[in-house]
Scaffold this motif. Structure first.
Motif, PDB file in Angstrom:
ATOM      1  N   GLY A  78       0.837  -1.186   0.000  1.00  0.00           N
ATOM      2  CA  GLY A  78       0.000   0.000   0.000  1.00  0.00           C
ATOM      3  C   GLY A  78       0.872   1.235   0.000  1.00  0.00           C
ATOM      4  N   ASN A  79       0.263   2.384   0.165  1.00  0.00           N
ATOM      5  CA  ASN A  79       1.059   3.607   0.173  1.00  0.00           C
ATOM      6  C   ASN A  79       1.789   3.808   1.502  1.00  0.00           C
ATOM      7  N   ARG A  80       1.393   3.086   2.543  1.00  0.00           N
ATOM      8  CA  ARG A  80       2.042   3.232   3.840  1.00  0.00           C
ATOM      9  C   ARG A  80       3.028   2.107   4.163  1.00  0.00           C
ATOM     10  N   ASP A  81       2.919   0.997   3.471  1.00  0.00           N
ATOM     11  CA  ASP A  81       3.779  -0.151   3.817  1.00  0.00           C
ATOM     12  C   ASP A  81       4.485  -0.725   2.596  1.00  0.00           C
ATOM     13  N   PHE A  82       4.887   0.171   1.683  1.00  0.00           N
ATOM     14  CA  PHE A  82       5.483  -0.294   0.419  1.00  0.00           C
ATOM     15  C   PHE A  82       6.910  -0.814   0.589  1.00  0.00           C
ATOM     16  N   LEU A  83       7.463  -0.705   1.812  1.00  0.00           N
ATOM     17  CA  LEU A  83       8.800  -1.249   2.051  1.00  0.00           C
ATOM     18  C   LEU A  83       8.772  -2.674   2.604  1.00  0.00           C
ATOM     19  N   ILE A  84       7.575  -3.254   2.739  1.00  0.00           N
ATOM     20  CA  ILE A  84       7.516  -4.670   3.114  1.00  0.00           C
ATOM     21  C   ILE A  84       8.273  -5.476   2.063  1.00  0.00           C
ATOM     22  N   GLY A  85       9.137  -6.367   2.548  1.00  0.00           N
ATOM     23  CA  GLY A  85       9.980  -7.115   1.624  1.00  0.00           C
ATOM     24  C   GLY A  85       9.832  -8.617   1.741  1.00  0.00           C
ATOM     25  N   GLU A  86      10.708  -9.309   1.061  1.00  0.00           N
ATOM     26  CA  GLU A  86      10.632 -10.770   0.993  1.00  0.00           C
ATOM     27  C   GLU A  86      10.956 -11.438   2.335  1.00  0.00           C
ATOM     28  N   ASP A  87      11.723 -10.770   3.167  1.00  0.00           N
ATOM     29  CA  ASP A  87      12.055 -11.368   4.457  1.00  0.00           C
ATOM     30  C   ASP A  87      10.813 -11.504   5.331  1.00  0.00           C
ATOM     31  N   PHE A  88      10.040 -10.431   5.430  1.00  0.00           N
ATOM     32  CA  PHE A  88       8.798 -10.516   6.203  1.00  0.00           C
ATOM     33  C   PHE A  88       7.845 -11.530   5.582  1.00  0.00           C
ATOM     34  N   CYS A  89       7.729 -11.504   4.266  1.00  0.00           N
ATOM     35  CA  CYS A  89       6.823 -12.432   3.594  1.00  0.00           C
ATOM     36  C   CYS A  89       7.226 -13.882   3.860  1.00  0.00           C
ATOM     37  N   ALA A  90       8.516 -14.137   3.905  1.00  0.00           N
ATOM     38  CA  ALA A  90       8.980 -15.493   4.191  1.00  0.00           C
ATOM     39  C   ALA A  90       8.584 -15.908   5.599  1.00  0.00           C
ATOM     40  N   ARG A  91       8.708 -14.992   6.554  1.00  0.00           N
ATOM     41  CA  ARG A  91       8.328 -15.303   7.930  1.00  0.00           C
ATOM     42  C   ARG A  91       6.823 -15.515   8.058  1.00  0.00           C
ATOM     43  N   ALA A  92       6.061 -14.784   7.258  1.00  0.00           N
ATOM     44  CA  ALA A  92       4.608 -14.850   7.342  1.00  0.00           C
ATOM     45  C   ALA A  92       4.004 -15.930   6.447  1.00  0.00           C
ATOM     46  N   GLY A  93       4.820 -16.510   5.575  1.00  0.00           N
ATOM     47  CA  GLY A  93       4.285 -17.489   4.637  1.00  0.00           C
ATOM     48  C   GLY A  93       3.452 -16.864   3.543  1.00  0.00           C
ATOM     49  N   ALA A  94       3.783 -15.624   3.189  1.00  0.00           N
ATOM     50  CA  ALA A  94       3.007 -14.876   2.198  1.00  0.00           C
ATOM     51  C   ALA A  94       3.804 -14.688   0.910  1.00  0.00           C
ATOM     52  N   ILE A  95       3.075 -14.443  -0.157  1.00  0.00           N
ATOM     53  CA  ILE A  95       3.666 -14.157  -1.467  1.00  0.00           C
ATOM     54  C   ILE A  95       3.392 -12.701  -1.794  1.00  0.00           C
ATOM     55  N   LEU A 112      -6.511  -6.763  -9.334  1.00  0.00           N
ATOM     56  CA  LEU A 112      -6.290  -6.387  -7.943  1.00  0.00           C
ATOM     57  C   LEU A 112      -5.331  -5.206  -7.885  1.00  0.00           C
ATOM     58  N   MET A 113      -5.683  -4.210  -7.061  1.00  0.00           N
ATOM     59  CA  MET A 113      -4.848  -3.029  -6.881  1.00  0.00           C
ATOM     60  C   MET A 113      -4.959  -2.576  -5.434  1.00  0.00           C
ATOM     61  N   HIS A 114      -3.968  -1.781  -5.001  1.00  0.00           N
ATOM     62  CA  HIS A 114      -4.185  -1.110  -3.717  1.00  0.00           C
ATOM     63  C   HIS A 114      -5.205   0.001  -3.916  1.00  0.00           C
ATOM     64  N   GLY A 115      -5.029   0.798  -4.949  1.00  0.00           N
ATOM     65  CA  GLY A 115      -6.011   1.822  -5.289  1.00  0.00           C
ATOM     66  C   GLY A 115      -5.474   3.232  -5.308  1.00  0.00           C
ATOM     67  N   ASP A 116      -4.307   3.475  -4.699  1.00  0.00           N
ATOM     68  CA  ASP A 116      -3.806   4.843  -4.660  1.00  0.00           C
ATOM     69  C   ASP A 116      -3.401   5.359  -6.028  1.00  0.00           C
ATOM     70  N   SER A 117      -2.990   4.470  -6.918  1.00  0.00           N
ATOM     71  CA  SER A 117      -2.594   4.904  -8.266  1.00  0.00           C
ATOM     72  C   SER A 117      -3.791   5.378  -9.085  1.00  0.00           C
ATOM     73  N   LEU A 118      -5.008   5.085  -8.627  1.00  0.00           N
ATOM     74  CA  LEU A 118      -6.215   5.528  -9.323  1.00  0.00           C
ATOM     75  C   LEU A 118      -6.594   6.962  -8.970  1.00  0.00           C
ATOM     76  N   HIS A 193     -10.134  -3.238  -5.106  1.00  0.00           N
ATOM     77  CA  HIS A 193      -9.072  -2.413  -4.524  1.00  0.00           C
ATOM     78  C   HIS A 193      -9.518  -1.836  -3.188  1.00  0.00           C
ATOM     79  N   GLY A 194      -8.567  -1.204  -2.502  1.00  0.00           N
ATOM     80  CA  GLY A 194      -8.836  -0.532  -1.244  1.00  0.00           C
ATOM     81  C   GLY A 194      -8.429   0.919  -1.323  1.00  0.00           C
ATOM     82  N   HIS A 195      -7.726   1.399  -0.299  1.00  0.00           N
ATOM     83  CA  HIS A 195      -7.093   2.702  -0.205  1.00  0.00           C
ATOM     84  C   HIS A 195      -8.034   3.859   0.123  1.00  0.00           C
ATOM     85  N   THR A 196      -9.163   3.977  -0.541  1.00  0.00           N
ATOM     86  CA  THR A 196      -9.982   5.179  -0.404  1.00  0.00           C
ATOM     87  C   THR A 196     -10.818   5.207   0.864  1.00  0.00           C
TER      88      THR A 196
END
Length: 244
Positions: A78-95, A112-118, A193-196
Motif C-alpha cells: 500500500g502507500n504506507r507499507d510499500f517497504l515490506i519485503g521478501e524477508d517478512f513475507c517469508a516469515r509470514a508465509g506470504a507471497i 487487484l490493486m491497492h487503489g492509490d494509483s487511481l 481495490h482498497g485505499h480510499t
C-alpha cells in the motif's frame, strides 16, 4: 472453497483493538480457505523488514499459522507499507504481489490493486508516490539507519495528515477515467481495490461491456472483507470491530 480479500487495516501498536480483530478474523474466517489477499496498507507504517517489532512478529506468526492450515496468502504493497519485503513475507508465509495484478477468480479475470494509483486528481501525491517507489529511492531509504527511518516515518505521517485535512474529498477519491483506463489496459470486467476507505460496489461500463469495481473498507470501526466463491455472487461483508 472460498477466497477472501481485505485491505487498509493500518495495524499499529496504538490500535490493539484492530490487531485483536485481525487475529480473530484469521481464526474465524481465514483458516483453511483457498486464498487470502491483503491489498495494501496492512500496516500503518513499514520502514524495513529489519525493524521486527513485537507486533510485526505477532502478525507474521499468525499469518504463518493460517498458511500452515492450507490457505495461500498474498500481500500487496500500500502507500504506507510499500517497504515490506521478501524477508517478512517469508516469515509470514506470504507471497508478495505486484500492484496491479490480474488473477483468475473462479473463472473470472480480476484486477487487484491497492487503489492509490487511481487517485490521479491528487497530482501532488502522485508525484510523491512515483519518487518514493523509485527503486533507487527505496534502496537509499533502506540503507539508512533504523532510527533515521523511524523518525522519517513519523515526520511523513504528520505531513500527510496535515496535507490531507486541506484537500477536497473528491481529490482523494479515484479518477473515473483512470478506473476505466485500467479496466481496458488489462482487458478485465472486475476490479478489487482498497485505499480510499469508501467501501462499495460500483457498476460501470468498460471495454464496451458492464464492469464492476469493488472497494474494500478500512478497519477503523468495522471489519470489512470480500468473499468470493465459485458459482456464487461476490459478497462484501462487514461486522463491528469489537464483535470479532
Amino acid at each position: 472453497m472460498s477466497t477472501l480479500f481485505i485491505s487498509d487495516l493500518h495495524l499499529e501498536e496504538s490500535r490493539p483493538d484492530i490487531t485483536g480483530a485481525f487475529l480473530g478474523f484469521l481464526e474465524a474466517e481465514a483458516m483453511g480457505v483457498e486464498r487470502l489477499y491483503i491489498l495494501g496498507d496492512f500496516f500503518e507504517a513499514w520502514i524495513g523488514d529489519d525493524e521486527r517489532t513485537p507486533l510485526q512478529e505477532q502478525v507474521a506468526a499468525a499469518l504463518r499459522g493460517v498458511r500452515d492450515s492450507g490457505t495461500a496468502i498474498y500481500l500487496m504493497h500500500g502507500n504506507r507499507d510499500f517497504l515490506i519485503g521478501e524477508d517478512f513475507c517469508a516469515r509470514a508465509g506470504a507471497i508478495l504481489l505486484d500492484d496491479p495484478t490480474v488473477i483468475d477468480l473462479y473463472g473470472t479475470p480480476a484486477l487487484l490493486m491497492h487503489g492509490d494509483s487511481l487517485c490521479t486528481d491528487d497530482v501532488e501525491y502522485q508525484k510523491f508516490r512515483a519518487n518514493m517507489r523509485n527503486p533507487k529511492t527505496v534502496e537509499m531509504l533502506l540503507a539508512r539507519p533504523l532510527k533515521d527511518r523511524q523518525l522519517m516515518a513519523r515526520q511523513l505521517r504528520e505531513i500527510s495528515m496535515a496535507k490531507n485535512q486541506g484537500k477536497a474529498e473528491a481529490i482523494m477519491d479515484v479518477n473515473l477515467d483512470e478506473v476505466v483506463s485500467e479496466f481496458e489496459r488489462h482487458d478485465v470486467q472486475l476490479m478489487i481495490h482498497g485505499h480510499t476507505h469508501r467501501p462499495a460496489t460500483h457498476e460501470l461500463e468498460a471495454n464496451g461491456r458492464p464492469a464492476r469495481r469493488i472497494v474494500l473498507g478500512d478497519w477503523d470501526k468495522n471489519v470489512w472483507w470480500l468473499v468470493a466463491r465459485a458459482d456464487q455472487p461476490l459478497e462484501l461483508k462487514k461486522t463491528p470491530l469489537d464483535s470479532v
